[in-house]
Design an enzyme around this catalytic site. Structure first.
Site, short mmCIF file in Angstrom:
data_model
loop_
_atom_site.label_atom_id
_atom_site.label_comp_id
_atom_site.label_asym_id
_atom_site.label_seq_id
_atom_site.Cartn_x
_atom_site.Cartn_y
_atom_site.Cartn_z
N ASN A 1 0.86 -1.17 0.00
CA ASN A 1 0.00 0.00 0.00
C ASN A 1 0.90 1.22 0.00
OD1 ASN A 1 -2.35 -1.59 0.31
ND2 ASN A 1 -2.04 -1.67 2.51
N HIS B 1 7.66 0.20 2.37
CA HIS B 1 7.49 -1.16 2.87
C HIS B 1 6.23 -1.77 2.29
CE1 HIS B 1 4.58 0.90 5.45
NE2 HIS B 1 4.09 -0.28 5.80
#
Length: 366
Positions: free
Chosen positions: A171, A184
């Site tokens: 995301n 990440h």
């Protein structure tokens, strides 16, 4: 690929990955020494025929911390430990402190519908130690390593008989709900095949039984022949706005020849996907000259140990914007009916992405 396993003070696992030997004597830090007490459970949704996870402890997860305390950056002050140690490594993977599923989950509550322990796994994948980086800024061999890491995690998580499906995703951007801006992603390992991958696999299985060829494999060949929506391709990999895109700037990425999982990629296919990933994310960021938000999800075969010639490893990008200033909100027809309505033709959006200049030769020689 080099790797090094560590155990955090709270009992969670940490694995470091690098393009070079990891020689430092590293100790795994943790923001808390208290063992994770998560005990999520599943409830059956009888009308939809699917499981819903409940993890109330996630209400306390880290939310928009100040820049001076980045829990995904290497620890600089031992009095305020983060999730990662100092040292020379490229990618880190650790158990989520606030998991939606846990292999130790037990004793689900009794309700009027069937319940089960949410016996899965949730991992955080930190792409780089550089908090200001993104996938578009990483070197090609770093992206190649990340693809190999996803394969290693698929293999390791899939060894557990309780795990049936491994889904890596990223995301990116507050528009899709990101609460930590350090680059990440996450990996969810499910105790069942989730509804969306299950539907995809069923469609691919039906097509393979009829044609003895892969559904996505043939779709890729048709996209190549049409030559309207391709964003990147080389001998081994391709990225394109699919003819059936549900989101205006949706992109799919895959090896041209089908492989079932990350573990099945050849070095050439993995390198091709690294170039495709670099190109797509550079074009996204270059489209409006600002960081481009999206959800990127990788779909692969189940971890049941069986052959899945119908499955074709691929990524799908779901960007939330429909124009530079307007978001595409999911509303009645999408959420209630499950039928997407796209405000733009895939061919139009493909042209916009195609027009963003990316130095392919520079990528190839890097």
């Amino acid at each position: 690929m080099y790797s090094h396993k560590l155990l955090k003070p709270d009992g969670r696992k940490l694995k470091l990955y690098s393009r070079y030997p990891i020689t430092s004597q590293l100790e795994a830090p943790s923001p808390s020494n208290e063992p994770v007490q998560a005990n999520p459970h599943l409830r059956w949704h009888p009308l939809r025929g699917e499981w819903v996870a409940y993890a109330s402890h996630r209400q306390g997860r880290t939310f928009m911390p100040p820049p001076e305390y980045n829990p995904l950056a290497p620890t600089t002050n031992p009095e305020f430990p983060t999730e990662l140690p100092q040292g020379k490594y490229d990618v880190a993977v650790f158990d989520n402190r606030f998991p939606s599923m846990s292999l130790t989950a037990n004793n689900p509550p009794d309700t009027i519908v069937e319940t089960l322990p949410a016996n899965g796994a949730c991992e955080v994948v930190v792409f780089t130690q550089d908090a200001s980086a993104s996938l578009s800024s990483l070197e090609l061999d770093h992206l190649d390593l990340l693809l190999e890491v996803w394969g290693d995690r698929t293999r390791e998580l899939g060894l557990n008989p309780e795990i049936h499906y491994v889904l890596p995703f990223e995301n990116k951007g507050v528009e899709v709900g990101v609460t930590l801006h350090h680059p990440h992603g996450q990996i969810y390992a499910y105790p069942f095949i989730p509804p969306v991958p299950a539907r995809m696999l069923a469609m691919q299985q039906d097509y393979y039984e009829k044609h003895q060829r892969g559904l996505l494999q043939d779709l890729i060949q048709k996209e190549i022949a049409a030559d309207q929506r391709i964003i990147y391709q080389d001998e081994y990999a391709i990225a394109f706005v699919p003819v059936c895109a549900r989101y205006p700037y949706e992109v799919w990425m895959a090896p041209k020849e089908p492989v079932s999982t990350f573990m099945d990629l050849t070095p050439e296919q993995r390198w091709g996907l690294a170039k495709a990933l670099k190109t797509v994310t550079l074009k996204y960021d270059g489209l409006w000259n600002r960081p481009f938000p999206y959800l990127m999800a990788w779909f692969q075969a189940p971890t049941d140990g069986l052959a899945h010639p119908e499955a074709h490893l691929h990524a799908e990008f779901f960007p939330p914007y429909r124009t530079s200033e307007r978001l595409k909100y999911l509303a009645g027809t999408e959420l209630a009916a499950g039928m997407f309505a796209n405000d733009a033709l895939p061919e139009e959006k493909a042209k916009e992405l195609q027009a963003v200049a990316v130095d392919i030769e520079m990528l190839i020689s890097a």
